[in-house]
Scaffold this motif. Structure first.
Motif, mmCIF file in Angstrom:
data_model
loop_
_atom_site.group_PDB
_atom_site.id
_atom_site.type_symbol
_atom_site.label_atom_id
_atom_site.label_comp_id
_atom_site.label_asym_id
_atom_site.label_seq_id
_atom_site.Cartn_x
_atom_site.Cartn_y
_atom_site.Cartn_z
ATOM 1 N N ILE A 41 -9.876 17.084 -0.071
ATOM 2 C CA ILE A 41 -8.762 17.748 0.630
ATOM 3 C C ILE A 41 -8.063 18.696 -0.347
ATOM 4 O O ILE A 41 -7.721 19.839 -0.012
ATOM 5 C CB ILE A 41 -7.764 16.689 1.171
ATOM 6 C CG1 ILE A 41 -8.464 15.747 2.171
ATOM 7 C CG2 ILE A 41 -6.529 17.352 1.775
ATOM 8 C CD1 ILE A 41 -8.879 16.379 3.487
ATOM 9 N N ALA A 42 -7.887 18.224 -1.580
ATOM 10 C CA ALA A 42 -7.221 19.045 -2.596
ATOM 11 C C ALA A 42 -8.017 20.315 -2.870
ATOM 12 O O ALA A 42 -7.444 21.395 -3.089
ATOM 13 C CB ALA A 42 -7.053 18.229 -3.879
ATOM 14 N N GLU A 43 -9.353 20.200 -2.847
ATOM 15 C CA GLU A 43 -10.189 21.380 -3.108
ATOM 16 C C GLU A 43 -9.972 22.452 -2.032
ATOM 17 O O GLU A 43 -9.921 23.647 -2.326
ATOM 18 C CB GLU A 43 -11.666 20.966 -3.184
ATOM 19 C CG GLU A 43 -11.964 20.176 -4.449
ATOM 20 C CD GLU A 43 -13.276 19.401 -4.411
ATOM 21 O OE1 GLU A 43 -13.546 18.708 -5.387
ATOM 22 O OE2 GLU A 43 -14.010 19.499 -3.402
ATOM 23 N N ALA A 44 -9.821 22.000 -0.803
ATOM 24 C CA ALA A 44 -9.523 22.956 0.273
ATOM 25 C C ALA A 44 -8.138 23.555 0.063
ATOM 26 O O ALA A 44 -7.902 24.750 0.322
ATOM 27 C CB ALA A 44 -9.591 22.257 1.629
ATOM 28 N N ALA A 45 -7.227 22.716 -0.409
ATOM 29 C CA ALA A 45 -5.861 23.204 -0.648
ATOM 30 C C ALA A 45 -5.868 24.335 -1.672
ATOM 31 O O ALA A 45 -5.084 25.286 -1.556
ATOM 32 C CB ALA A 45 -4.970 22.054 -1.109
ATOM 33 N N PHE A 71 4.861 26.447 3.741
ATOM 34 C CA PHE A 71 4.316 25.312 4.514
ATOM 35 C C PHE A 71 3.571 24.355 3.581
ATOM 36 O O PHE A 71 3.742 23.135 3.641
ATOM 37 C CB PHE A 71 3.373 25.838 5.607
ATOM 38 C CG PHE A 71 2.527 24.759 6.249
ATOM 39 C CD1 PHE A 71 3.015 24.038 7.329
ATOM 40 C CD2 PHE A 71 1.254 24.460 5.761
ATOM 41 C CE1 PHE A 71 2.237 23.024 7.911
ATOM 42 C CE2 PHE A 71 0.484 23.452 6.329
ATOM 43 C CZ PHE A 71 0.976 22.735 7.412
ATOM 44 N N LEU A 72 2.760 24.914 2.706
ATOM 45 C CA LEU A 72 1.979 24.070 1.792
ATOM 46 C C LEU A 72 2.907 23.318 0.841
ATOM 47 O O LEU A 72 2.683 22.140 0.537
ATOM 48 C CB LEU A 72 0.970 24.928 1.018
ATOM 49 C CG LEU A 72 -0.148 25.549 1.879
ATOM 50 C CD1 LEU A 72 -0.948 26.578 1.075
ATOM 51 C CD2 LEU A 72 -1.091 24.464 2.415
ATOM 52 N N GLN A 73 3.976 23.993 0.404
ATOM 53 C CA GLN A 73 4.946 23.311 -0.469
ATOM 54 C C GLN A 73 5.567 22.126 0.259
ATOM 55 O O GLN A 73 5.719 21.039 -0.285
ATOM 56 C CB GLN A 73 6.056 24.276 -0.900
ATOM 57 C CG GLN A 73 5.603 25.286 -1.947
ATOM 58 C CD GLN A 73 6.708 26.291 -2.270
ATOM 59 O OE1 GLN A 73 7.317 26.868 -1.363
ATOM 60 N NE2 GLN A 73 6.966 26.499 -3.552
ATOM 61 N N GLN A 93 -3.106 18.210 7.651
ATOM 62 C CA GLN A 93 -4.392 18.674 7.093
ATOM 63 C C GLN A 93 -5.033 19.702 8.015
ATOM 64 O O GLN A 93 -5.527 20.738 7.568
ATOM 65 C CB GLN A 93 -5.349 17.486 6.920
ATOM 66 C CG GLN A 93 -4.958 16.552 5.796
ATOM 67 C CD GLN A 93 -5.879 15.350 5.672
ATOM 68 O OE1 GLN A 93 -6.769 15.137 6.504
ATOM 69 N NE2 GLN A 93 -5.671 14.547 4.638
ATOM 70 N N GLN A 94 -4.999 19.415 9.301
ATOM 71 C CA GLN A 94 -5.620 20.349 10.255
ATOM 72 C C GLN A 94 -4.878 21.685 10.279
ATOM 73 O O GLN A 94 -5.491 22.746 10.389
ATOM 74 C CB GLN A 94 -5.628 19.741 11.655
ATOM 75 C CG GLN A 94 -6.672 18.649 11.814
ATOM 76 C CD GLN A 94 -6.516 17.887 13.122
ATOM 77 O OE1 GLN A 94 -6.170 18.453 14.138
ATOM 78 N NE2 GLN A 94 -6.754 16.590 13.087
ATOM 79 N N ALA A 95 -3.548 21.609 10.159
ATOM 80 C CA ALA A 95 -2.765 22.854 10.162
ATOM 81 C C ALA A 95 -3.105 23.692 8.934
ATOM 82 O O ALA A 95 -3.221 24.924 9.015
ATOM 83 C CB ALA A 95 -1.273 22.533 10.211
ATOM 84 N N MET A 96 -3.293 23.022 7.800
ATOM 85 C CA MET A 96 -3.660 23.753 6.573
ATOM 86 C C MET A 96 -5.023 24.423 6.746
ATOM 87 O O MET A 96 -5.190 25.612 6.452
ATOM 88 C CB MET A 96 -3.707 22.792 5.382
ATOM 89 C CG MET A 96 -4.244 23.447 4.118
ATOM 90 S SD MET A 96 -4.330 22.332 2.703
ATOM 91 C CE MET A 96 -5.869 21.470 3.041
ATOM 92 N N VAL A 97 -5.982 23.647 7.242
ATOM 93 C CA VAL A 97 -7.339 24.164 7.413
ATOM 94 C C VAL A 97 -7.324 25.353 8.376
ATOM 95 O O VAL A 97 -7.924 26.406 8.121
ATOM 96 C CB VAL A 97 -8.274 23.040 7.935
ATOM 97 C CG1 VAL A 97 -9.556 23.611 8.514
ATOM 98 C CG2 VAL A 97 -8.578 22.049 6.820
ATOM 99 N N LYS A 98 -6.575 25.203 9.460
ATOM 100 C CA LYS A 98 -6.592 26.236 10.501
ATOM 101 C C LYS A 98 -5.982 27.546 10.011
ATOM 102 O O LYS A 98 -6.559 28.621 10.196
ATOM 103 C CB LYS A 98 -5.841 25.730 11.737
ATOM 104 C CG LYS A 98 -6.071 26.583 12.944
ATOM 105 C CD LYS A 98 -5.620 25.906 14.201
ATOM 106 C CE LYS A 98 -6.004 26.788 15.390
ATOM 107 N NZ LYS A 98 -5.495 26.295 16.639
#
Ligand SMILES: NC(=O)c1ccc[n+]([C@@H]2O[C@H](COP(=O)([O-])OP(=O)(O)OC[C@H]3O[C@@H](n4cnc5c(N)ncnc54)[C@H](O)[C@@H]3O)[C@@H](O)[C@H]2O)c1
Ligand SMILES: [Zn+2]
Length: 392
Positions: free
Chosen positions: A191-195, A212-214, A228-233
Motif C-alpha cells: 500500500i505504501a508503494e502505491a502511496a 488528502f494524503l496527509q 485506500q480506494q480513494a487514494m488509488v482512484k
C-alpha cells in the motif's frame, strides 16, 4: 515525394469495480460486448501465480466467469498461472509468454487478459504488443501501485542490459479493470508503494490530493478500505488524465512529469538488483529531487519537510546504502541515472521539479555539485537512524 499522414484514435476505460470475476459482475463482459463482434472473442487469461496463495480458487473463478458469457468469450485454454514480480520483466520471460500466445493460437482479433502486479502487466503487456505486431490486452491490476499508476497507462516494457524498461512499446489496453477486492490482501508495504506514486502525482499536479494524503495516511496504512480506494482512484485519475490530455501520450517529446523522482528511482532499483521495490525507490527519488529544488531556490524547505513527513506517515523506508555506492572515481553511482535518463528521453535532459505543492517545472540541466549536496542532505536527514527513516 510521397507523404503519408494519418492518425489513430485511442479510447480505453479504467473501470473501478469489486469482484471482477463474479458471474453477476458485467464489467469485464461489457468490455467484450463493446467490441460488437458477431462471434465470441478468443481470450487467454494469464494470472500471477503468487496470487494463488491469497486466492486459491482464482483459476476456477476465472474459468467459470468465461463459461458464464459463452456468447462473448471463447477461452483458448484454462487460465494460465505465470510468475510475476520484477524478475518477470525479462526478455526471456516475454518470449516464453509469446510462446504461450502462439500455443493458444491467439490472433489479432483475440484478447489477452492479464491479472497481476505492475511487473507482470508490463511484461505480458509487452508480449501482447509484439505478438503478431500487437494483440488486444485487458489489464486487471492486482497491486495498489498497478491500480494507481502502472496498470492504467500505455507503457509496456521489460528490463535489459541492467537498464529499467529498456525494451518496450507504447500499447494502450482495451480496458483496465481495477478490482478493489485485490487490495484487501496486500501487506502494508505494498500500500505504501502505491502511496509513493500517489504522492508523486499529487506533488506536481494536485495540492488538494496532497492534503488528502496527509489527512488519510494513517487510515490508509491502518487498512481503511475506503481511504485506500480513494487514494488509488485519484492517483489513477491524475495519471490517466495526464496521458490523455498532455498532448504527448507516447512520449515523443522529452518532458516526463509523471517520471518526477524517477531518474534516481530507476537507478536505485538497478543498483539494488531490484531488492529496492519501485515504490520505495520512487519515495527516495522524490526526496532527492525535492531537496534539489529547495537548494535551487525553487521551493521553501517547508515543502521538503511536508514531503518527508508524508512519506514517513506511509512508513516508506529510506535505504541509503545504494545512494552511498561509489564508482572507481569516488562518484556516487546513482549519478549515472541522470545520464541514463537523458539517453532514455533523447534530446535534452528534462527533469521535473516542484515549484510548490501541486506545481512543477521542467529543468534541462542539473548542477552536479548541488545534486551531490541534495543527496548528502537527504541521507543526513532521512537516512538510517534518523527519526523519520522508518526502516522496514
Ligand atoms: N508501465 C508503467 O507505466 C509503469 C509505471 C509505474 C511502475 N511500473 C512498473 O511496475 C512495477 C511495480 O509494480 P508493483 O508495485 O505492482 O510490483 P509487482 O508487480 O512486483 O508486485 C509486487 C508483489 O505483490 C504481489 N501481489 C500482487 N497482487 C497481490 C495481491 N492482490 N495481494 C497480495 N500480493 C499481491 C506480487 O506477487 C508481488 O510479489 C515495476 O517494474 C515498475 O517499473 C510501470
Ligand atoms: Zn513509477
Amino acid at each position: 515525394m510521397l507523404s503519408s499522414d494519418f492518425s489513430i484514435a485511442y479510447h480505453y476505460d479504467t473501470i473501478f469495480t469489486e469482484g471482477v470475476f463474479e458471474a453477476g459482475n458485467i464489467a469485464l463482459a461489457d468490455v467484450f460486448r463493446s467490441l460488437g463482434s458477431p462471434s465470441p472473442i478468443r481470450v487467454l487469461v494469464l494470472f500471477e501465480r503468487q496470487l494463488l496463495a491469497f486466492y486459491p480458487n482464482l483459476a476456477e473463478d476465472i474459468a467459470a466467469y468465461c463459461e458464464h458469457y459463452p456468447d462473448l468469450l471463447l477461452p483458448a485454454s484454462p487460465p494460465v498461472p505465470v510468475d510475476g514480480g520484477e524478475a518477470a520483466k525479462d526478455m526471456d520471460v516475454a518470449m516464453n509468454l509469446c510462446h504461450l500466445l502462439l500455443q493458444a493460437r491467439m490472433c489479432r482479433q483475440s484478447c489477452l487478459v492479464i491479472v497481476g502486479g505492475g511487473a507482470l502487466l508490463d511484461a505480458a503487456g509487452f508480449a501482447a504488443a509484439i505478438f503478431h505486431r500487437g494483440i488486444r490486452q485487458i489489464r486487471i491490476p492486482t497491486t495498489a501501485l498497478a491500480q494507481a499508476d502502472s496498470g492504467v497507462g500505455v507503457k509496456n516494457a521489460v528490463n535489459a542490459f541492467g537498464k529499467k524498461n529498456l525494451l518496450g512499446v507504447f500499447a494502450p489496453p482495451l480496458a483496465v479493470l481495477n478490482d478493489s477486492r485485490f487490495l484487501r490482501t496486500l501487506p502494508p508495504q505494498r500500500i505504501a508503494e502505491a502511496a509513493a506514486e500517489a504522492v508523486k502525482v499529487a506533488m506536481i499536479k494536485d495540492v488538494d490530493f496532497f492534503a488528502f494524503l496527509q489527512e488519510k495516511a494513517t487510515a490508509i496504512m491502518a487498512d481503511d478500505a475506503a481511504a485506500q480506494q480513494a487514494m488509488v482512484k485519484r492517483s489513477a485519475e491524475l495519471h490517466v488524465q495526464h496521458i490523455a490530455t498532455s498532448g504527448d501520450p507516447f512520449e515523443w517529446g522529452s518532458a516526463r512529469p509523471l517520471d518526477f523522482g524517477h531518474w534516481a528511482a530507476h537507478k536505485l532499483e538497478m543498483l539494488s538488483d531490484s531488492r529496492l521495490s519501485h515504490g520505495v525507490a520512487v519515495g527516495m527519488g522524490l526526496l532527492i529531487d525535492t531537496k534539489y529544488a529547495v537548494l535551487s531556490g525553487l521551493i521553501p524547505e517547508t515543502v521538503f519537510q511536508a514531503l518527508k513527513d508524508l512519506l514517513a506517515g506511509f512508513q516508506l523506508p529510506f535505504c541509503s546504502a545504494h545512494l552511498e555506492q561509489r564508482d572507481s572515481q569516488g562518484r556516487r553511482e546513482v549519478f549515472a541515472g541522470i545520464e541514463e535518463f537523458r539517453e532514455h528521453l533523447g534530446g535534452r535532459l528534462h527533469i521535473t521539479l516542484p515549484t510548490a505543492i501541486g506545481r512543477k517545472i521542467e529543468v534541462t540541466e542539473i548542477n552536479g555539485d548541488r545534486m551531490e549536496q541534495a543527496i548528502a542532505a537527504v541521507i543526513a536527514e532521512c537516512g538510517e537512524g534518523q527519526p523519520n527513516s522508518n526502516q522496514a
